[in-house]
Motif scaffolding. Structure first.
Motif, PDB file in Angstrom:
ATOM      1  N   PHE A  90       0.833  -1.193   0.000  1.00 47.42           N
ATOM      2  CA  PHE A  90       0.000   0.000   0.000  1.00 47.42           C
ATOM      3  C   PHE A  90       0.875   1.253   0.000  1.00 47.42           C
ATOM      4  O   PHE A  90       0.566   2.239  -0.674  1.00 47.42           O
ATOM      5  CB  PHE A  90      -0.929  -0.006   1.228  1.00 47.42           C
ATOM      6  N   GLU A  91       1.981   1.222   0.739  1.00 48.74           N
ATOM      7  CA  GLU A  91       2.879   2.371   0.807  1.00 48.74           C
ATOM      8  C   GLU A  91       3.529   2.638  -0.555  1.00 48.74           C
ATOM      9  O   GLU A  91       3.707   3.786  -0.951  1.00 48.74           O
ATOM     10  CB  GLU A  91       3.931   2.152   1.894  1.00 48.74           C
ATOM     11  N   MET A  92       3.880   1.569  -1.270  1.00 48.81           N
ATOM     12  CA  MET A  92       4.414   1.745  -2.626  1.00 48.81           C
ATOM     13  C   MET A  92       3.351   2.349  -3.535  1.00 48.81           C
ATOM     14  O   MET A  92       3.651   3.183  -4.390  1.00 48.81           O
ATOM     15  CB  MET A  92       4.892   0.408  -3.200  1.00 48.81           C
ATOM     16  N   LEU A  93       2.102   1.933  -3.326  1.00 47.89           N
ATOM     17  CA  LEU A  93       0.998   2.495  -4.111  1.00 47.89           C
ATOM     18  C   LEU A  93       0.898   4.002  -3.895  1.00 47.89           C
ATOM     19  O   LEU A  93       0.632   4.748  -4.842  1.00 47.89           O
ATOM     20  CB  LEU A  93      -0.317   1.809  -3.737  1.00 47.89           C
ATOM     21  N   GLN A  94       1.116   4.467  -2.669  1.00 46.61           N
ATOM     22  CA  GLN A  94       1.063   5.902  -2.397  1.00 46.61           C
ATOM     23  C   GLN A  94       2.080   6.651  -3.261  1.00 46.61           C
ATOM     24  O   GLN A  94       1.762   7.700  -3.824  1.00 46.61           O
ATOM     25  CB  GLN A  94       1.339   6.183  -0.919  1.00 46.61           C
ATOM     26  N   VAL A  95       3.284   6.120  -3.368  1.00 46.83           N
ATOM     27  CA  VAL A  95       4.319   6.744  -4.199  1.00 46.83           C
ATOM     28  C   VAL A  95       3.886   6.722  -5.662  1.00 46.83           C
ATOM     29  O   VAL A  95       3.951   7.743  -6.357  1.00 46.83           O
ATOM     30  CB  VAL A  95       5.676   6.024  -4.031  1.00 46.83           C
ATOM     31  N   LEU A  96       3.440   5.571  -6.123  1.00 39.43           N
ATOM     32  CA  LEU A  96       3.031   5.433  -7.526  1.00 39.43           C
ATOM     33  C   LEU A  96       1.875   6.366  -7.867  1.00 39.43           C
ATOM     34  O   LEU A  96       1.891   7.027  -8.909  1.00 39.43           O
ATOM     35  CB  LEU A  96       2.650   3.984  -7.829  1.00 39.43           C
ATOM     36  N   ARG A  97       0.888   6.436  -6.991  1.00 40.55           N
ATOM     37  CA  ARG A  97      -0.266   7.316  -7.266  1.00 40.55           C
ATOM     38  C   ARG A  97       0.171   8.766  -7.400  1.00 40.55           C
ATOM     39  O   ARG A  97      -0.330   9.493  -8.246  1.00 40.55           O
ATOM     40  CB  ARG A  97      -1.335   7.175  -6.179  1.00 40.55           C
ATOM     41  N   TYR A  98       1.099   9.185  -6.566  1.00 43.13           N
ATOM     42  CA  TYR A  98       1.581  10.563  -6.674  1.00 43.13           C
ATOM     43  C   TYR A  98       2.271  10.765  -8.021  1.00 43.13           C
ATOM     44  O   TYR A  98       2.050  11.765  -8.703  1.00 43.13           O
ATOM     45  CB  TYR A  98       2.526  10.903  -5.519  1.00 43.13           C
ATOM     46  N   LEU A  99       3.070   9.800  -8.432  1.00 40.37           N
ATOM     47  CA  LEU A  99       3.759   9.900  -9.720  1.00 40.37           C
ATOM     48  C   LEU A  99       2.796   9.792 -10.897  1.00 40.37           C
ATOM     49  O   LEU A  99       3.039  10.389 -11.945  1.00 40.37           O
ATOM     50  CB  LEU A  99       4.854   8.830  -9.823  1.00 40.37           C
ATOM     51  N   TRP A 100       1.712   9.056 -10.754  1.00 41.90           N
ATOM     52  CA  TRP A 100       0.725   8.967 -11.827  1.00 41.90           C
ATOM     53  C   TRP A 100       0.110  10.337 -12.090  1.00 41.90           C
ATOM     54  O   TRP A 100      -0.266  10.640 -13.212  1.00 41.90           O
ATOM     55  CB  TRP A 100      -0.361   7.947 -11.505  1.00 41.90           C
ATOM     56  N   GLU A 101       0.045  11.151 -11.056  1.00 40.62           N
ATOM     57  CA  GLU A 101      -0.504  12.508 -11.217  1.00 40.62           C
ATOM     58  C   GLU A 101       0.550  13.497 -11.685  1.00 40.62           C
ATOM     59  O   GLU A 101       0.253  14.420 -12.433  1.00 40.62           O
ATOM     60  CB  GLU A 101      -1.094  12.991  -9.890  1.00 40.62           C
ATOM     61  N   LYS A 102       1.783  13.329 -11.236  1.00 40.29           N
ATOM     62  CA  LYS A 102       2.837  14.325 -11.479  1.00 40.29           C
ATOM     63  C   LYS A 102       3.851  13.898 -12.532  1.00 40.29           C
ATOM     64  O   LYS A 102       4.573  14.733 -13.051  1.00 40.29           O
ATOM     65  CB  LYS A 102       3.600  14.621 -10.173  1.00 40.29           C
ATOM     66  N   GLU A 103       3.987  12.599 -12.754  1.00 40.33           N
ATOM     67  CA  GLU A 103       4.881  12.036 -13.766  1.00 40.33           C
ATOM     68  C   GLU A 103       6.350  11.993 -13.340  1.00 40.33           C
ATOM     69  O   GLU A 103       6.966  10.955 -13.349  1.00 40.33           O
ATOM     70  CB  GLU A 103       4.740  12.781 -15.098  1.00 40.33           C
TER      71      GLU A 103
END
Length: 149
Positions: A40-53
């Protein structure tokens, strides 16, 4: 503070912990069902990058409220899974820029519907007014804790 108000605050915080755990469990179950090896913590990082690239490590740490050491560990694991890459900032070599790999972008397409499903389940849990009141309550709690911290 009256004892009953304190008791309600304790019960509220316990329930908040249960909700947080249930949200994480919801996503862990989706990952398990689909053989996706992330936390879940890795997902938090990925979700932020999905928005910001593409962003520096400190911006991610601030956004997902993780300390630098914890974030470094998460990013190392995401690099090892070929979901993100780390490059030096051309302006400051001490800064690392984190960017999604093609596999990281592909994973977004798979996971985003599950995130939306989770949000929909939360949204069904109360009326618009109840959710707005709850949001305001969380903001107030955060402000009170920030003032003391």
């Amino acid at each position: 503070m009256s004892p009953s108000n304190r008791d309600n605050a304790v019960a509220f915080l316990k329930q908040m912990t249960k909700v947080t755990s249930a949200l994480k469990g919801f996503m862990r179950q989706k990952f398990k069902e689909n053989n996706i090896n992330i936390t879940f913590e890795m997902l938090q990082v990925l979700r932020y990058l999905w928005e910001k690239e593409s962003v520096n490590q400190q911006e991610i740490a601030n956004a997902i409220i993780k300390d630098k050491a914890s974030l470094t560990y998460l990013i190392d694991n995401l690099v090892g899974r070929n979901l993100v890459q780390r490059t030096e900032d051309s302006q400051d070599r001490r800064n690392k820029i984190i960017t999604l790999t093609p596999a990281g972008k592909e994973l977004a397409a798979m996971i985003q519907p599950w995130v939306e499903e989770m949000y929909d389940l939360v949204a069904k849990s109360g009326t618009l007014e109840e959710l707005e009141t709850g949001l305001q309550l969380f903001k107030n709690i955060h402000q009170n804790l920030q003032k003391k911290g």
